[in-house]
Write a protein that holds these residues in place. Structure first.
Motif, PDB file in Angstrom:
ATOM      1  N   GLY A 209       1.918  10.364  -9.672  1.00 42.11           N
ATOM      2  CA  GLY A 209       0.666  10.407 -10.425  1.00 42.11           C
ATOM      3  C   GLY A 209       0.369   9.181 -11.263  1.00 42.11           C
TER       4      GLY A 209
ATOM      5  N   ASP B  48       2.294   1.826  -3.471  1.00 44.92           N
ATOM      6  CA  ASP B  48       1.273   2.322  -4.390  1.00 44.92           C
ATOM      7  C   ASP B  48       0.895   3.770  -4.078  1.00 44.92           C
ATOM      8  OD1 ASP B  48       1.088  -0.047  -5.854  1.00 44.92           O
ATOM      9  OD2 ASP B  48      -0.382  -0.911  -4.472  1.00 44.92           O
ATOM     10  N   GLN B  49       0.835   4.078  -2.793  1.00 46.96           N
ATOM     11  CA  GLN B  49       0.483   5.448  -2.404  1.00 46.96           C
ATOM     12  C   GLN B  49       1.538   6.442  -2.867  1.00 46.96           C
ATOM     13  OE1 GLN B  49      -0.026   5.138   1.846  1.00 46.96           O
ATOM     14  NE2 GLN B  49      -1.942   3.966   1.674  1.00 46.96           N
ATOM     15  N   THR B  50       2.803   6.067  -2.696  1.00 41.48           N
ATOM     16  CA  THR B  50       3.893   6.956  -3.129  1.00 41.48           C
ATOM     17  C   THR B  50       3.879   7.115  -4.647  1.00 41.48           C
ATOM     18  OG1 THR B  50       5.235   6.216  -1.257  1.00 41.48           O
ATOM     19  CG2 THR B  50       6.382   7.341  -3.052  1.00 41.48           C
TER      20      THR B  50
ATOM     21  N   ASN C 147       7.073  17.585  -8.829  1.00 38.36           N
ATOM     22  CA  ASN C 147       6.262  16.580  -8.131  1.00 38.36           C
ATOM     23  C   ASN C 147       6.316  16.746  -6.618  1.00 38.36           C
ATOM     24  OD1 ASN C 147       5.214  15.099 -10.338  1.00 38.36           O
ATOM     25  ND2 ASN C 147       7.175  14.041 -10.589  1.00 38.36           N
TER      26      ASN C 147
ATOM     27  N   ASN D 134       1.379   6.858  -6.644  1.00 33.93           N
ATOM     28  CA  ASN D 134       0.221   7.653  -7.044  1.00 33.93           C
ATOM     29  C   ASN D 134       0.308   9.093  -6.552  1.00 33.93           C
ATOM     30  OD1 ASN D 134      -3.022   8.263  -6.080  1.00 33.93           O
ATOM     31  ND2 ASN D 134      -2.515   7.918  -8.223  1.00 33.93           N
ATOM     32  N   ARG D 135       0.686   9.264  -5.300  1.00 32.20           N
ATOM     33  CA  ARG D 135       0.669  10.601  -4.694  1.00 32.20           C
ATOM     34  C   ARG D 135       1.780  11.490  -5.252  1.00 32.20           C
ATOM     35  NH1 ARG D 135       3.682  12.296  -0.638  1.00 32.20           N
ATOM     36  NH2 ARG D 135       4.259  10.167  -0.098  1.00 32.20           N
ATOM     37  N   VAL D 136       2.936  10.942  -5.336  1.00 34.75           N
ATOM     38  CA  VAL D 136       4.075  11.760  -5.762  1.00 34.75           C
ATOM     39  C   VAL D 136       4.195  11.849  -7.275  1.00 34.75           C
ATOM     40  CG1 VAL D 136       6.583  12.061  -5.605  1.00 34.75           C
ATOM     41  CG2 VAL D 136       5.296  11.185  -3.633  1.00 34.75           C
TER      42      VAL D 136
ATOM     43  N   ASP E  30       0.822  -1.209   0.000  1.00 34.32           N
ATOM     44  CA  ASP E  30       0.000   0.000   0.000  1.00 34.32           C
ATOM     45  C   ASP E  30       0.851   1.252   0.000  1.00 34.32           C
ATOM     46  OD1 ASP E  30      -2.298  -1.453  -0.072  1.00 34.32           O
ATOM     47  OD2 ASP E  30      -2.762  -1.241   2.059  1.00 34.32           O
ATOM     48  N   ARG E  31       1.943   1.217   0.774  1.00 34.46           N
ATOM     49  CA  ARG E  31       2.809   2.385   0.860  1.00 34.46           C
ATOM     50  C   ARG E  31       3.499   2.655  -0.476  1.00 34.46           C
ATOM     51  NH1 ARG E  31       8.041   3.173   4.659  1.00 34.46           N
ATOM     52  NH2 ARG E  31       8.181   5.450   4.568  1.00 34.46           N
TER      53      ARG E  31
ATOM     54  N   ARG F 140      -0.820   5.107 -11.684  1.00 37.91           N
ATOM     55  CA  ARG F 140      -1.758   4.214 -10.990  1.00 37.91           C
ATOM     56  C   ARG F 140      -1.184   2.825 -10.751  1.00 37.91           C
ATOM     57  NH1 ARG F 140      -3.293   8.401 -10.292  1.00 37.91           N
ATOM     58  NH2 ARG F 140      -5.329   9.378 -10.635  1.00 37.91           N
TER      59      ARG F 140
END
Length: 608
Positions: A20, A12-14, A86, A16-18, A9-10, A22
């Motif tokens: 962009g 994927d979050q990075t 970013n 996506n968040r940083v 999860d971490r 998927r």
């Protein structure tokens, strides 16, 4: 003690968040997980495959700063600008910084503010900087463009060879070496030099199926280029040329034709190069005409085409440079304009080196590049085979889209393979062809190869035909050209069924080269010179005759035909360019230079 691996999860979050995105591309997640867990890695991934994320995300997830070793200032700038956009705290530390900015970067480094720091190898390995890093928490060390460490690599840089010391200097810090271009020998050398023999190796493949590879034999290269560009109106592209002089001339010619083009080479100031790069990235110009100084680290994803106006020195450079097209995965084109004069010029450049072993390696690499240009089999198959990857055919190159005529080559292949075996798998293509054709040379007699059963069994075919067939056997994997041992030919296991008569082979006939149309007054040797402006040649002949009459001497005393042909091909209008023409010395420059250069300039100005 190794850090706890990051949760999926971490990651994927990075991502996506940083950044962009998927989802990860193939291999990325595994590489990132290993690095976050403190393990080192070697990554070979094609340009546009997502190498940067493999170390950028772990640098964000591990405590400390990620040190990224990069060979070019432009590469650092692009990466840092993209990261800052970013929201990543990144900086570069190199000679382009003012003293105040350099101190500011070092202050950020020591205060723990930076996520990533980009630095050149020679600056990193200075004793004072190494000592500085001992007080810094380092997340990882990434060595980008890792092929630069290898003597076998196409872009060897001595300062990169020192980077093997990092394993001893920072034994607890995970390291990652990344490249898009490395043949098996170069990969082996990278691992040895960087002391990464125990690291996980990730080879994701070299294929860029969205790129269409094409080769055109040079006839009128400027005209051929314009026809190509007509199909890419308002699209971004890069045109590579071998020399600064040609870059400048070609840029001017394109600009006069209405193309938004700019020149880029090492002879320009840093400010000029930065301006061109910035204008290109901002779509203010469409085409950059450049030497190989341009492109490394350029992250522009929508480059639709790359043209090689001249022959590259090796397949690695060609692959890397064509890979700058279509980074977004959309269709792109790679065009190579190939002329025999290119081979002569590039070979002269290579042979001018002062390191005999390096010259030998580079000559082998040049020969493989020539083989790609002359290939009558799938371009992509030849390209990927060089890197140790096999495919049957691509359907997206000029030869797949317009296949050459084929023939049953089974018997001829058996003759060639048998000859390689009979000469002890210890000689290169030229010698094997000589034995097959029954050449009567001192070397063949001295070696006793005129007594072999394969001597003369191929006398019915030309040198071009046998060379083409042997190159195809190499491309198809039946023969191996051993770069470590003077490019000798060796049989592969795949050759056995052919030798036993258990496998049939269909190979391509070499394409007959179109003969250049020449006026009856065109001198002998014009074809060897390559494409030239015939109308200009006639104007120069008339001028020569006029000057010769005035001086009371034969025309050839002024300049020989060969010299005029070179003028009609290269169209020099500057003194340094004119002096590069064979047959022009200082005295003739002073005596005739202005007259001929003015004639060339007038001709160019009169052209529509």
């Amino acid at each position: 003690m190794n850090p706890t691996p990051a949760s999926p999860d971490r990651l994927d979050q990075t991502l996506n968040r940083v950044f962009g995105y998927r989802q990860f591309r193939p291999h990325q997640r595994q590489i990132i997980e290993q690095l976050v867990a403190g393990q080192s890695a070697f990554v070979l991934m094609p340009t546009g495959g997502g190498k940067s994320l493999c170390y950028q995300i772990p640098a964000l997830l591990r405590p400390g700063v990620g040190i990224v070793i990069s060979p070019l200032i432009s590469l650092m700038k692009d990466q840092v600008d993209a990261l800052r956009a970013n929201g990543v705290t990144a900086a570069f530390y190199n000679s382009s910084l003012s003293p105040d900015n350099a101190r500011q970067v070092l202050a950020q480094l020591h205060s723990g503010e930076l996520d990533l720091l980009y630095i050149a190898p020679e600056r990193l390995m200075r004793a004072d900087f190494i000592e500085r890093l001992r007080d810094i928490e380092i997340a990882l060390i990434a060595i980008d463009e890792a092929h630069c460490v290898s003597q076998w690599g196409h872009d060897f840089r001595p300062e990169y060879a020192q980077l093997g010391e990092l394993e001893t200097l920072f034994p607890q810090v995970p390291r990652i070496a990344l490249t898009a271009t490395a043949d098996p020998q170069t990969r082996k050398d990278i691992l040895r030099v960087l002391k990464l023999e125990q690291a996980a190796c990730h080879i994701t493949g070299f294929d860029r199926p969205n790129i269409r590879y094409s080769v055109l034999e040079k006839h009128n290269p400027l005209s051929q280029l314009q026809q190509f560009l007509a199909n890419h109106a308002d699209e971004a592209g890069i045109i590579y040329a071998l020399s600064r002089k040609r870059v400048e001339r070609l840029t001017a010619q394109l600009y006069e034709k209405g193309f938004r083009a700019a020149a880029y080479h090492a002879g320009l100031s840093a400010e000029q190069r930065a301006w061109v790069q910035d204008q290109f990235l901002r779509d203010e110009i469409d085409i950059v005409v450049a030497t190989v100084a341009f492109g490394m680290g350029i992250d522009k994803p929508d480059v639709r085409f790359v043209v090689h106006y001249d022959l590259p020195k090796n397949i690695e450079s060609y692959y890397q440079e064509t890979g700058r097209a279509g980074r977004d995965g959309l269709p792109a084109e790679a065009l190579l304009l190939f002329g025999t004069q290119d081979m002569v010029l590039v070979r002269q450049l290579v042979e001018s080196g002062d390191n005999p072993e390096r010259v030998r390696i580079e000559l082998h690499k040049l020969n493989t590049m020539i083989a790609l240009a002359e290939s009558v089999t799938c371009r992509r198959q030849v390209l990927l085979n060089y890197f140790g990857e096999q495919i049957e055919g691509c359907g997206n190159c000029d030869l797949c889209l317009d296949p050459p005529e084929t023939f049953d080559a089974t018997e001829d292949a058996r003759k060639a393979l048998s000859c390689v075996y009979r000469v002890g798998q210890a000689f290169g293509i030229r010698h094997v062809v000589d034995v097959l054709r029954g050449a009567d040379t001192e070397r063949i007699r001295r070696l006793g190869h005129d007594q072999l059963s394969t001597y003369g069994i191929g006398s019915d075919k030309s040198e071009i035909e046998w060379s083409s067939l042997i190159r195809q056997l190499i491309h198809h994997g039946y023969l191996l050209q051993d770069i470590e041992h003077y490019s000798v030919l060796r049989l592969t296991p795949e050759a056995r069924p052919v030798l036993r008569g258990e496998k049939q082979l269909q190979l391509a006939l070499p394409r007959t080269r179109e003969k250049a149309k020449r006026k009856t007054r065109a001198p002998r040797g014009a074809a060897e010179i390559g494409p030239y402006d015939e109308a200009l040649f006639e104007r120069l002949r008339k001028l020569r005759k006029s000057l010769a009459d005035e001086a009371g001497v034969p025309p050839y005393v002024v300049f020989g035909d060969n010299t005029l042909l070179l003028m009609a091909r290269d169209k020099p209008t500057e003194t340094d360019e004119f002096l590069q023409i064979s047959g022009v010395g200082q005295t003739k420059l002073e005596r005739y230079g202005d007259a001929f250069m003015n004639e060339i300039a007038a001709h160019s100005a009169s052209r529509p």
